[in-house]
Design an enzyme around this catalytic site. Sequence first.
Site, mmCIF file in Angstrom:
data_model
loop_
_atom_site.group_PDB
_atom_site.id
_atom_site.type_symbol
_atom_site.label_atom_id
_atom_site.label_comp_id
_atom_site.label_asym_id
_atom_site.label_seq_id
_atom_site.Cartn_x
_atom_site.Cartn_y
_atom_site.Cartn_z
ATOM 1 N N CYS A 110 0.866 -1.293 -0.341
ATOM 2 C CA CYS A 110 -0.161 -0.115 0.150
ATOM 3 C C CYS A 110 1.133 1.423 -0.060
ATOM 4 O O CYS A 110 1.629 1.251 -0.276
ATOM 5 C CB CYS A 110 -0.797 -0.056 1.314
ATOM 6 S SG CYS A 110 -2.230 1.120 1.203
ATOM 7 N N HIS A 214 -3.486 -5.113 0.642
ATOM 8 C CA HIS A 214 -3.446 -5.522 1.853
ATOM 9 C C HIS A 214 -3.090 -6.779 1.909
ATOM 10 O O HIS A 214 -4.645 -7.272 3.174
ATOM 11 C CB HIS A 214 -4.173 -4.779 3.036
ATOM 12 C CG HIS A 214 -3.816 -3.469 3.127
ATOM 13 N ND1 HIS A 214 -2.661 -2.852 3.826
ATOM 14 C CD2 HIS A 214 -4.214 -2.359 2.385
ATOM 15 C CE1 HIS A 214 -2.442 -1.414 3.465
ATOM 16 N NE2 HIS A 214 -3.129 -1.166 3.463
ATOM 17 N N GLU A 216 -1.392 -8.617 4.369
ATOM 18 C CA GLU A 216 -1.663 -9.230 5.704
ATOM 19 C C GLU A 216 -2.334 -9.836 6.688
ATOM 20 O O GLU A 216 -3.146 -9.984 7.127
ATOM 21 C CB GLU A 216 -0.676 -7.895 6.571
ATOM 22 C CG GLU A 216 -1.485 -6.615 6.891
ATOM 23 C CD GLU A 216 -1.388 -5.625 5.299
ATOM 24 O OE1 GLU A 216 -1.331 -6.668 4.070
ATOM 25 O OE2 GLU A 216 -2.199 -4.789 6.064
#
Length: 244
Positions: A110, A214, A216
């Site tokens: 990001c 994202h 994660e």
Amino acid sequence: MKPIIGINGNVGQSDYEASTLSVRSTYVDAVLKAGGTPVMLPPIPDREAMLAQVEACAGFIFIGGPDIDPARYGEKPHPTISRLPERRESYDFALIEEAIRQRKPFLAICLGCQQVNVALGGSLIQDIYSDVDTQVQHTIKQAPYLLRHDVKVEAGSMLGDLLGVDGLSTNSAHHQAIKQPGKGLRVVARCAADGIVEACELENYPYGLAIQWHPEYLVAEPLHLKLFEGLVRAATAESLAAQR
Ligand code: MN
């Protein structure tokens, strides 16, 4: 062996939080799940100590956050911009430039993706909804683990080979995006519906991946976990080479 993966820390925004240097557990846990040793790199205003941090790491995660000062790519700030704390902005650019100079593997996420691009001389779309005619919901901070749009991945790219697919669904929490790619960066994924750049990779480099979504939050899905596993694999090779 679990190679050390440095994760740049955030700097709190309010006066009260400004002394807090932190990293979200999702980044830490994703690195752990992929087999790496996560280490937080607190942003520090000392070049020699920053160089020692880079030396100690076999690979890096460059995390998300608010917006880069557009002066870095020669533009005046758009009204929608919310700036990075100065302490973090100057540290992040020094860290990213040094990690790339030492050719260490990284996964930039990001804001991290945008920082890598700007560090290499690229520019950004300052606000997608002001500049691009699109119905796609790119800017959703709520429920970041939900998938928001499809991404097309370029065949024959490192990313395409790593994932083994030509597309995937991603979350999306960005109001900026890459406009002009920086030196050595190849665009390897775009939003399927509107063409917004969603990933770039550094060519002729041992794992330099910059992605706009994202992953994660999505490591329960093997496809998104692969992004971290690829980093850990490259970092393992890097630390073995360093021992020789
Ligand atoms: Mn997006």
